[in-house]
Design an enzyme around this catalytic site. Structure first.
Site, mmCIF file in Angstrom:
data_model
loop_
_atom_site.group_PDB
_atom_site.id
_atom_site.type_symbol
_atom_site.label_atom_id
_atom_site.label_comp_id
_atom_site.label_asym_id
_atom_site.label_seq_id
_atom_site.Cartn_x
_atom_site.Cartn_y
_atom_site.Cartn_z
ATOM 1 N N GLU A 48 26.933 46.064 62.715
ATOM 2 C CA GLU A 48 25.478 46.176 62.494
ATOM 3 C C GLU A 48 24.679 46.283 63.787
ATOM 4 O O GLU A 48 23.681 45.589 63.979
ATOM 5 C CB GLU A 48 24.995 45.010 61.612
ATOM 6 C CG GLU A 48 25.651 45.025 60.239
ATOM 7 C CD GLU A 48 25.290 43.832 59.372
ATOM 8 O OE1 GLU A 48 24.518 42.973 59.830
ATOM 9 O OE2 GLU A 48 25.801 43.747 58.236
ATOM 10 N N GLU A 89 31.954 48.362 52.453
ATOM 11 C CA GLU A 89 31.565 47.117 51.764
ATOM 12 C C GLU A 89 30.838 47.448 50.461
ATOM 13 O O GLU A 89 29.807 46.846 50.137
ATOM 14 C CB GLU A 89 30.661 46.260 52.663
ATOM 15 C CG GLU A 89 31.272 45.906 54.010
ATOM 16 C CD GLU A 89 30.347 45.077 54.886
ATOM 17 O OE1 GLU A 89 29.394 44.478 54.342
ATOM 18 O OE2 GLU A 89 30.579 45.033 56.103
#
Length: 951
Positions: A724, A825
């Site tokens: 991220e 994910e």
């Protein structure tokens, strides 16, 4: 006069030897504790603040439970057994009897059912509930997890022998594990034999101790309509007996009938408890429930709570479960949390389950800041009711592709149907694009051109000001809508500006898509949304730029999408990119036998990776493991490889959880992704790391890379190097811009075999300008230009109400980089299982139908073990729900089958998906042969030779 009733508890009776348990899987969500909370764990281990609730010494049904009398009363079942003591000089790997005590080894086992047994006929009674607890291990040629089971053999002379399953657990080689379960007999047979069985032939079964205790006898009288399922497992739940059975968790607890000059009184009952003198967030009030909760069973806890004191008016209050496993591993399970106030009582309610055996279990209430009291009026803990599956919602006349907005084209030259949100001004102007935005064009196909008119919004004094329209009566529940609009800003901008299509659904703000603008061009916003209950008021509005910035809006459309039509298109696309023409050339047999022989081709496995997130606690649940191994070929660890898990305190390393999970995967040919080496978002970084100076932090980063990558060299196919980076910058801020590149370079040097990924969220859904595809591309190119060996693009895929063309647009743009793209994910969420299944099906086909995508990883599948509500595919007690059935159906669709006959050239042609196949050839004389082959990826036709020698 009331009738006296007797209740029996019974496990299912099985009449065959080779069988699987009828019991359903259950699981729960494990939470991580911070450094301070370790003190709570230590406090528990010291037994300072836990009041046992089971104090009576119940008689053990098992004779010679710890083998201190050798094998007295025990008998090996068609195998051999002996007791290993400290004096015997024998040990099984790390299981040294001088350290762990004596145990029995059961060896020379030729069948799975062979083990150790004891006749307990005269020591058990009908309609009584018994708890079994055994400490077991395995040794020998063990690969991965091995099942050990506890079973009853029920014999009657006049009827066949029955077998009653009690419990089973999964065991790693040479590690003691607690096997626990319950049983009851509705009637007493002539002979009852308890025995332990399960490992494959050749594997030795080790047993340290076995106990069977009477848990409860039949009650003569219950309240009318009350069953065991309704009973509260908490003792003294309303404090009618003061604080008996309750204790403080490193704090003081007091019982009150009122406080604050009578302003705070119980919501129900006559008393409540206060946890006071709290110095840590985890301080609170607790009760031990050891022995009352079963593994793989769902429980629901409900607490009535509020807070008081320290000038805190609202704070998070949480119900938590502390579990200590037989191997002394501690686990914290978050049950529920609520934002409590000092003004009123509020309900904190949630569910949990235990995957593995537990030696101790404590439920407690925690959460508010130190100095604030937690008030608890009552706590109930019961077996959770099963929720019936939701039916598919009826949607009449969906009108796919029809715009629900009034006067989108401004055809009459006015803004009729629109109103200004706030004191801004709306007017109509000419000069906007006349073509549909690309994402809408992909959904709608051929369409009339736009009018070329746009709304000009001026005199904006707040960011939320813009054009709005009420759409309350135009929305249909559970229908997925796509949003499309052209937007442009006035010339008076001097910094990047966000423009957002927003929806106000009652009091909730819904993001309908965003874009960042820093020029004077028209930009497309594409987004989607869905409502799942009928609102009393709904409006759409466009907002975002700074006050004083003029906003231009053209051709705004909101229309329901036909997702089935999209999937039909994707099926055709998948045929082009995921299938190949195959010619099977048969050899090694007489041509006279081959000509005209019947051929049956069945694909056994598609080579496209479909994986899932797993956790260490979940692999203690053998039912979870069974579903995982049957339906996935890749895995990623939810938390267990992250730095905050492997080194929660400086120098205290924990790789055991990751080792156990990797062992399971590798022994079952499951490939694994390494998630993640670092996480750039500061909130996820341990406090001890955040407190470091630059030099120490740089050293710690290098140690993390060296320790992790050397330990697991060659074992993880992928690594998410720094998670991220579009949403966080902790390491970059502390160590400079080069640190990100150096992380990639060092990781590649330490493990050149692993593909190194970037990984981020909101890439594919159009709702986050920070992580739009263009910014992700710039980010990747910047890393590569500085020498970072970026080998893959991770799109997390936590998505709501997905629309195919929006997702595909992001994939197309990222695809220009030429790197493999993975959904890393993926999860979808809806309160309706059918709609959730629709969402999942859309995402799976979009991924499978795009040539740049090379794999899908789900972010879990089991209820109570997901990061998002209403996203599970398997219910808590093991039933595959409608969304899970959709997963299985899609995977079945990705398998090719073909039937026919061998032609005169000894060949058979078909077109199939890439992957593993089996082919059965049946001659005219009914001779059969079964062979396997693999269809590799490729564009050209593949000729595969199948040797039928011996036919």
């Amino acid at each position: 006069m009331k009738r006296f009733t007797v209740c029996c508890f019974s496990n299912p009776i099985h009449k065959t030897r080779n069988r699987n348990s009828d019991k359903k899987p259950r699981n729960s969500m494990e939470i991580s504790r911070n450094d301070n909370e370790e003190h709570a764990k230590q406090n528990n281990n010291n037994n300072n603040n836990v009041t046992p609730v089971i104090g009576s010494d119940r008689t053990n049904v098992i004779v010679n439970h710890d083998f201190s009398l050798g094998l007295h009363s025990w008998h090996p079942n068609c195998c051999e057994a002996s007791v290993v003591t400290a004096d015997s000089g024998i040990s099984h790997g790390v299981l040294d009897p001088s350290k762990c005590g004596s145990y029995v080894v059961v060896e020379n086992r030729k069948e799975t059912w062979q083990g150790l047994e004891q006749d307990i006929t005269n020591r058990v009674k009908p309609c009584c509930l018994y708890k079994v607890s055994a400490t077991v291990a395995v040794s020998g040629p063990v690969q991965g997890l091995v099942e050990v089971m506890a079973t009853l053999k029920l014999e009657n002379q006049q009827s066949p022998t029955n077998y009653q399953f009690i419990a089973k657990t999964c065991v790693f080689k040479e590690k003691w594990v607690r096997l626990e379960g319950m049983f009851a007999l509705q009637s007493l047979p002539e002979r009852v034999v308890f025995y332990l069985e399960g490992p494959s032939p050749g594997i030795d079964l080790l047993i340290q101790s076995v106990t069977i205790h009477l848990e409860s006898e039949p009650e003569l009288e219950r309240g009318e309509g009350v069953t065991v399922e309704d009973e509260n497992l908490v003792v003294n739940p309303n404090f009618e007996d003061g604080l008996n059975n309750w204790s403080g968790r490193s704090c003081k607890i007091v019982c009150h009938d009122s406080i604050a000059d009578g302003k705070i009184v119980p919501l129900s009952g006559k008393a409540f408890a206060a946890a006071t003198e709290r110095t840590q967030n985890w301080n609170g009030i607790q009760q031990e429930i050891t022995g009352k909760v079963e593994r793989k069973r769902v429980y629901e806890a409900t607490a009535i709570v509020r807070i008081y004191g320290n000038n805190v008016t609202n704070a998070t209050v949480q119900a938590t479960l502390w579990v200590q496993n037989p191997n002394q591993r501690d686990q914290y399970i978050g049950i529920a949390n609520v934002q409590a106030t000092d003004k009123e009582w509020i309900q904190c309610k949630g569910k949990f389950l235990l995957n593995g055996s537990a030696s101790r279990v404590v439920i407690y209430i925690e959460g508010p800041p130190p100095g604030t009291d937690i008030l608890l009026n009552s706590l109930t803990l019961k077996h959770a009711e099963k929720i019936p599956p939701s039916p598919r919602p009826p949607i009449e006349n969906p009108a796919f592709g029809v715009n629900i907005l009034t006067n989108s084209q401004l055809t009459d030259g006015t803004t009729n149907g629109w109103f200004p949100l706030g004191n801004c001004n709306l007017s109509v102007a000419e000069g906007s694009p006349r073509i549909l935005p690309p994402m809408a064009r992909e959904s709608l196909g051929p369409h009339e051109p736009l009018s070329g008119r746009y709304m000009l919004v001026t005199n904006r004094t707040q960011t939320w000001m813009g054009p709005a329209q009420i759409i309350t009566d135009k929305l249909k529940v559970f229908l997925t809508y796509q949003i499309s609009v052209w937007v442009k800003l006035g010339s008076n901008i001097n910094s990047p500006q966000n423009v957002n299509v927003a929806l106000g659904i009652d009091s909730q703000w819904v993001n309908g898509g965003q874009v960042e603008i820093n020029d004077d061009k028209w930009h497309e916003i594409g987004g989607s949304f869905r409502i799942e209950k009928q609102p009393s008021k709904a409006l759409v509005y466009i907002q975002g730029p700074s006050s004083g910035v003029d906003l231009m809006v053209a051709g705004l459309q909101i229309f329901p999408v036909d997702r089935l039509a999209r999937i039909k298109h994707l099926r055709r696309q998948c045929d082009k990119i995921r299938r190949s023409d195959v010619i099977l050339k048969f050899s090694g047999a007489d041509a006279s036998k081959l000509s005209g022989a019947t051929v049956k081709v069945r694909q056994t496995r598609n080579s496209f990776p479909v994986g899932t997130c797993i956790s260490r606690s979940s692999i203690d649940n053998e039912d979870f493991v069974d579903f995982f191994l049957k339906n996935f070929n890749w895995a990623v660890f939810g938390n267990e490889l992250k730095w905050y898990w492997t080194e929660p305190e400086q120098g205290k390393l924990n790789y055991q959880d990751a080792d156990d999970m990797l062992n399971l995967c590798s022994s079952n040919n499951i490939e694994t992704r390494g998630h993640c080496i670092f996480w750039e978002v500061q909130a996820t970084v341990q406090q001890w790391i955040q407190k470091m100076n630059q030099n120490d932090l740089n050293t710690a980063v290098q140690n993390r890379l060296t320790g992790l990558l050397n330990r697991y060299k060659g074992k993880f196919k992928h690594y998410d190097v720094n998670n991220e980076m579009l949403h966080g910058s902790f390491y970059q801020d502390k160590l400079g811009k080069d640190i990100r590149v150096n992380m990639f370079k060092t990781a590649h040097q330490l493990d050149p075999s692993a593909t190194l990924f970037v990984n981020d969220y909101h890439i594919e859904d159009g709702c986050d300008p920070r992580s739009c595809p263009e910014k992700y591309i710039d980010h990747i190119l910047d890393l590569q230009e500085k020498g970072a060996p970026v080998g893959g693009i991770g799109i997390q895929g936590h998505i709501d109400s997905p629309v195919g063309p929006i997702v595909c647009s992001a994939l197309d743009r990222l695809g220009i980089l030429g790197l493999p793209i993975w959904f890393t994910e993926l999860d979808v969420s809806s309160i309706n299982e059918h709609i959730r299944g629709d969402d999942l099906e859309v995402m799976m086909w979009e991924a499978f139908g795009h040539p740049a995508v090379e794999g899908i990883m789900l972010w879990g599948f089991w209820e109570l073990f997901m990061s998002r509500d209403n996203s599970h595919l398997v219910n808590a007690e093991g039933d595959v729900n409608e969304a899970g059935k959709r997963l299985l159906a899609v995977k079945k669709d990705w398998l090719s089958h073909a039937n026919g006959h061998i032609d005169q050239n000894g060949a058979f042609a078909f077109r199939g998906y890439h992957g593993n196949y089996a082919v059965e050839v049946i001659t005219s004389s009914s001779q059969k042969v079964l062979k396997t082959f693999v269809v590799e990826k490729g564009d050209s036709a593949q000729v595969i030779t199948v040797d039928l020698q011996g036919l």
